[in-house]
Scaffold this motif. Structure first.
Motif, PDB file in Angstrom:
ATOM      1  N   ARG A 254      12.215 -10.380  -1.106  1.00 19.29           N
ATOM      2  CA  ARG A 254      11.567 -11.648  -1.438  1.00 19.29           C
ATOM      3  C   ARG A 254      11.379 -12.044  -2.892  1.00 19.29           C
ATOM      4  N   ALA A 255      10.937 -10.882  -3.408  1.00 20.14           N
ATOM      5  CA  ALA A 255      10.827 -10.903  -5.120  1.00 20.14           C
ATOM      6  C   ALA A 255      12.145 -11.286  -5.677  1.00 20.14           C
ATOM      7  N   MET A 256      13.190 -10.829  -5.277  1.00 21.01           N
ATOM      8  CA  MET A 256      14.502 -11.315  -5.818  1.00 21.01           C
ATOM      9  C   MET A 256      14.971 -12.770  -5.506  1.00 21.01           C
ATOM     10  N   SER A 257      14.451 -13.181  -4.432  1.00 17.70           N
ATOM     11  CA  SER A 257      14.753 -14.589  -3.699  1.00 17.70           C
ATOM     12  C   SER A 257      14.143 -15.477  -4.535  1.00 17.70           C
ATOM     13  N   ARG A 258      12.761 -14.831  -4.937  1.00 13.31           N
ATOM     14  CA  ARG A 258      11.816 -15.851  -5.684  1.00 13.31           C
ATOM     15  C   ARG A 258      12.518 -15.720  -7.066  1.00 13.31           C
ATOM     16  N   ARG A 259      12.842 -14.863  -7.688  1.00 19.39           N
ATOM     17  CA  ARG A 259      13.489 -14.741  -8.837  1.00 19.39           C
ATOM     18  C   ARG A 259      14.719 -15.755  -9.152  1.00 19.39           C
ATOM     19  N   SER A 260      15.620 -15.669  -8.212  1.00 24.67           N
ATOM     20  CA  SER A 260      16.703 -16.567  -7.986  1.00 24.67           C
ATOM     21  C   SER A 260      16.422 -18.106  -7.828  1.00 24.67           C
ATOM     22  N   PHE A 261      15.414 -18.358  -7.012  1.00 17.96           N
ATOM     23  CA  PHE A 261      14.834 -19.678  -6.781  1.00 17.96           C
ATOM     24  C   PHE A 261      14.531 -20.133  -8.119  1.00 17.96           C
ATOM     25  N   SER A 262      13.691 -19.304  -8.892  1.00 18.06           N
ATOM     26  CA  SER A 262      12.742 -19.920 -10.161  1.00 18.06           C
ATOM     27  C   SER A 262      14.056 -20.155 -11.268  1.00 18.06           C
ATOM     28  N   ALA A 263      15.141 -19.409 -11.157  1.00 17.31           N
ATOM     29  CA  ALA A 263      16.167 -19.523 -12.335  1.00 17.31           C
ATOM     30  C   ALA A 263      16.762 -20.689 -11.838  1.00 17.31           C
ATOM     31  N   GLU A 264      16.958 -20.963 -10.540  1.00 18.91           N
ATOM     32  CA  GLU A 264      17.716 -22.305 -10.259  1.00 18.91           C
ATOM     33  C   GLU A 264      17.010 -23.412 -10.605  1.00 18.91           C
ATOM     34  N   VAL A 265      15.638 -23.504 -10.139  1.00 21.03           N
ATOM     35  CA  VAL A 265      14.873 -24.536 -10.625  1.00 21.03           C
ATOM     36  C   VAL A 265      14.820 -24.660 -12.232  1.00 21.03           C
ATOM     37  N   ARG A 266      14.839 -23.702 -13.159  1.00 24.89           N
ATOM     38  CA  ARG A 266      14.735 -24.051 -14.529  1.00 24.89           C
ATOM     39  C   ARG A 266      16.166 -24.446 -14.990  1.00 24.89           C
ATOM     40  N   ASP A 267      17.267 -23.943 -14.189  1.00 28.26           N
ATOM     41  CA  ASP A 267      18.546 -24.540 -14.574  1.00 28.26           C
ATOM     42  C   ASP A 267      18.605 -25.894 -14.256  1.00 28.26           C
ATOM     43  N   ASN A 268      18.214 -26.371 -13.197  1.00 29.53           N
ATOM     44  CA  ASN A 268      18.254 -27.735 -13.123  1.00 29.53           C
ATOM     45  C   ASN A 268      17.365 -28.700 -13.774  1.00 29.53           C
ATOM     46  N   ALA A 269      16.138 -27.901 -14.243  1.00 28.28           N
ATOM     47  CA  ALA A 269      15.129 -28.718 -15.070  1.00 28.28           C
ATOM     48  C   ALA A 269      15.908 -28.930 -16.293  1.00 28.28           C
TER      49      ALA A 269
ATOM     50  N   ASN B  33       0.766  -1.334  -0.110  1.00 26.33           N
ATOM     51  CA  ASN B  33       0.133  -0.017   0.005  1.00 26.33           C
ATOM     52  C   ASN B  33       0.765   1.214   0.037  1.00 26.33           C
ATOM     53  N   LYS B  34       0.193   2.387  -0.478  1.00 25.18           N
ATOM     54  CA  LYS B  34       0.864   3.737  -0.758  1.00 25.18           C
ATOM     55  C   LYS B  34       0.238   4.398   0.369  1.00 25.18           C
ATOM     56  N   PRO B  35       1.042   5.253   1.235  1.00 27.04           N
ATOM     57  CA  PRO B  35       2.494   5.555   1.082  1.00 27.04           C
ATOM     58  C   PRO B  35       3.050   4.458   1.788  1.00 27.04           C
ATOM     59  N   PHE B  36       4.052   3.702   1.125  1.00 24.45           N
ATOM     60  CA  PHE B  36       4.756   2.693   1.592  1.00 24.45           C
ATOM     61  C   PHE B  36       5.950   3.084   2.882  1.00 24.45           C
ATOM     62  N   ASP B  37       5.887   1.879   3.459  1.00 27.24           N
ATOM     63  CA  ASP B  37       7.315   2.051   4.388  1.00 27.24           C
ATOM     64  C   ASP B  37       8.234   1.457   3.698  1.00 27.24           C
ATOM     65  N   LEU B  38       9.712   2.220   3.996  1.00 20.26           N
ATOM     66  CA  LEU B  38      10.786   1.664   3.243  1.00 20.26           C
ATOM     67  C   LEU B  38      11.263   0.263   3.730  1.00 20.26           C
ATOM     68  N   ASN B  39      11.157  -0.121   4.862  1.00 22.44           N
ATOM     69  CA  ASN B  39      11.681  -1.510   5.437  1.00 22.44           C
ATOM     70  C   ASN B  39      10.466  -2.318   4.720  1.00 22.44           C
ATOM     71  N   THR B  40       9.320  -1.904   4.640  1.00 21.37           N
ATOM     72  CA  THR B  40       8.312  -2.938   4.076  1.00 21.37           C
ATOM     73  C   THR B  40       8.552  -3.224   2.646  1.00 21.37           C
ATOM     74  N   MET B  41       8.998  -2.158   1.739  1.00 20.93           N
ATOM     75  CA  MET B  41       9.367  -2.179   0.369  1.00 20.93           C
ATOM     76  C   MET B  41      10.657  -2.932   0.271  1.00 20.93           C
ATOM     77  N   ARG B  42      11.849  -2.817   1.222  1.00 16.15           N
ATOM     78  CA  ARG B  42      13.043  -3.413   0.705  1.00 16.15           C
ATOM     79  C   ARG B  42      12.661  -5.109   1.165  1.00 16.15           C
ATOM     80  N   ASP B  43      11.792  -5.215   2.071  1.00 17.78           N
ATOM     81  CA  ASP B  43      11.500  -6.645   2.195  1.00 17.78           C
ATOM     82  C   ASP B  43      10.908  -7.366   1.205  1.00 17.78           C
ATOM     83  N   ALA B  44       9.804  -6.465   0.481  1.00 18.51           N
ATOM     84  CA  ALA B  44       9.114  -7.030  -0.491  1.00 18.51           C
ATOM     85  C   ALA B  44       9.979  -7.309  -1.804  1.00 18.51           C
ATOM     86  N   VAL B  45      10.928  -6.353  -1.876  1.00 20.21           N
ATOM     87  CA  VAL B  45      11.749  -6.394  -3.293  1.00 20.21           C
ATOM     88  C   VAL B  45      12.588  -7.669  -3.053  1.00 20.21           C
TER      89      VAL B  45
END
Length: 430
Positions: free
Chosen positions: A132-147, A118-130
């Motif tokens: 998590r998204a980056m971790s998910r991106r890395s995990f997905s890339a690893e899954v694709r690579d293993n596949a 939600n806006k206005p966003f809290d910086l820590n909340t935004m940092r955590d969200a980004v």
């Protein structure tokens, strides 16, 4: 200059690790600027004030994480999310808005948004969200690579299994070389023994004995010539490179196939008929490959039923290119290698027909899949027809399957040919 006893050091510059890329799309300058300041040390931050520019940036730069405002002029954040997923399905997206509704949340989740802020966003909340998204991106890339690695290993394993099966079958083919050469060698050995008996300890040969020796030497010469011809033919089959593939006589291949099948256990209780070309022709196919195609198709036909039945191998010539439009895939028909088939006239057709139970419409599409078999677990490898498909493709041939349940099946292989002459032979085993 370095003085004695001192150690000279050299600075090593390590390459800077590539930063992941963060795309921020918001029509308000304040949030864009804030996010750039927050994430500039960890990410390559790309900014856009509207959706079209965001899509253009995504097409030019691989985006790892995108932060999108839902309410924007022109293209909405939901539409932009959908378009970004079309550019790169693996991109992770964090949505943000000051106007949260259940409908927008459902839409964002349906389009696989990673998080919702939600806006206005809290910086820590935004940092955590980004994060998590980056971790998910890395995990997905690893899954694709293993596949991908798993798929490569499976492909390699399948290739090894195919080659193993081909070697096994070719072992049977090359065993026929020994059989073919053994007959003339037996004749040669017998003739030499008779000559030795006739000559004995004689110091002079003339008259009837001389004529007999000359006749037997001619017979030996013919058998030696036969051995040379057999060895040359089979050694020619061993040449696998396309540039080394020789044109082979079809009727000779059918004759060799006849010898291979004569003692096969599946022939014992069935009727096998081989009808060669009325007028011989040659095809530019590796001889062992052609024998293996016909052998696999014939064994498949012989094994199609436990009760006695008839299998017919027949060769004929088409003087015009094959009318491929007449071969439509359906419940009773399949045509393989349509696009890779060299449909140049004349065309040699080699059909293997059985009057067995036929192939059900549900099974026909699966016939040429690796390891697919309708036999019991110990009754086959499921690779025979897969190998046929592979060899047909390598030879630029075509293969048509026509089967009607209750009436039998016909496999017909087609190859571009050259016309020639040869003697006719027919082999029937009842």
């Amino acid at each position: 200059m370095t003085h004695s006893g001192e150690t000279q050091t050299t600075a090593v510059v390590l390459p800077q690790l590539l930063k992941p890329t963060l795309l921020v799309v918001d029509d308000e300058e304040g949030p864009r600027t804030s996010l750039r300041v927050v994430f500039k040390d960890e990410y390559n931050v790309l900014l856009a004030s509207e959706g079209v520019t965001g899509i253009e940036l995504a097409k030019k730069h691989p985006i790892d994480v995108a932060v999108l405002d839902i309410r924007m002029g022109g293209m909405s954040g939901i539409e932009l999310l959908e378009r970004l997923k079309e550019v790169d399905p693996a991109v992770e997206v964090v949505m943000m808005t000051a106007f949260e509704t259940a409908d927008t949340i459902r839409q964002a989740l349906r389009l696989r948004a990673c998080d919702y802020i939600n806006k206005p966003f809290d910086l820590n909340t935004m940092r955590d969200a980004v994060a998590r998204a980056m971790s998910r991106r890395s995990f997905s890339a690893e899954v694709r690579d293993n596949a991908e690695k798993l798929q490569a290993l499976q492909t390699e394993l399948q290739q090894l299994k195919l080659e193993e099966e081909m070697v096994r079958t070719r072992g049977e083919i090359y065993a026929s070389i020994i059989h073919d050469i053994n007959s003339p060698l037996t004749v040669i050995s017998g003739q030499i023994q008779v000559i030795n008996q006739r000559i004995g300890e004689s110091t002079r040969i003339d008259g009837a004995i001389l004529d007999e020796v000359k006749d037997r030497l001619k017979r030996i010469t013919r058998q030696v010539t036969a051995c040379i011809g057999i060895s040359r033919r089979y050694l020619g089959f061993l040449r696998k490179a396309a540039a080394e593939t020789r044109r082979i006589a079809v009727n000779q291949i059918l004759d060799d196939l006849k010898d291979l099948l004569r003692a096969h256990p599946q022939v014992k209780n069935n009727q096998l008929v081989i009808e060669p070309l009325a007028h011989d022709a040659t095809v530019s196919v590796n001889g062992t490959d052609l024998i293996q195609i016909l052998l696999n198709l014939t064994i498949n036909a012989l094994q199609c039923a436990s009760q006695a039945h008839r299998v017919q191998i027949r060769g004929y010539i088409l003087t015009e290119p094959l009318g491929l439009t007449a071969f439509e895939d359906g419940p009773n028909d399949r045509f393989l290698n349509r696009d890779g088939f060299d449909n140049s006239a004349p065309v040699v057709a080699l059909s293997v027909r059985d009057d067995g139970p036929g192939i059900p419409a549900t099974v026909l599409p699966k016939l040429f899949q690796s390891y697919f078999t309708t036999h019991p677990q110990d009754g086959g490898t499921g690779l025979g027809l897969c190998i046929v498909h592979r060899l047909i493709k390598e030879a630029e041939g075509g293969l048509h399957v026509h089967s009607i349940p209750g009436q039998g099946t016909v496999f017909t292989a087609y190859f571009p040919a050259r016309l020639g002459s040869s003697t006719e032979t027919t082999f029937t085993h009842a």
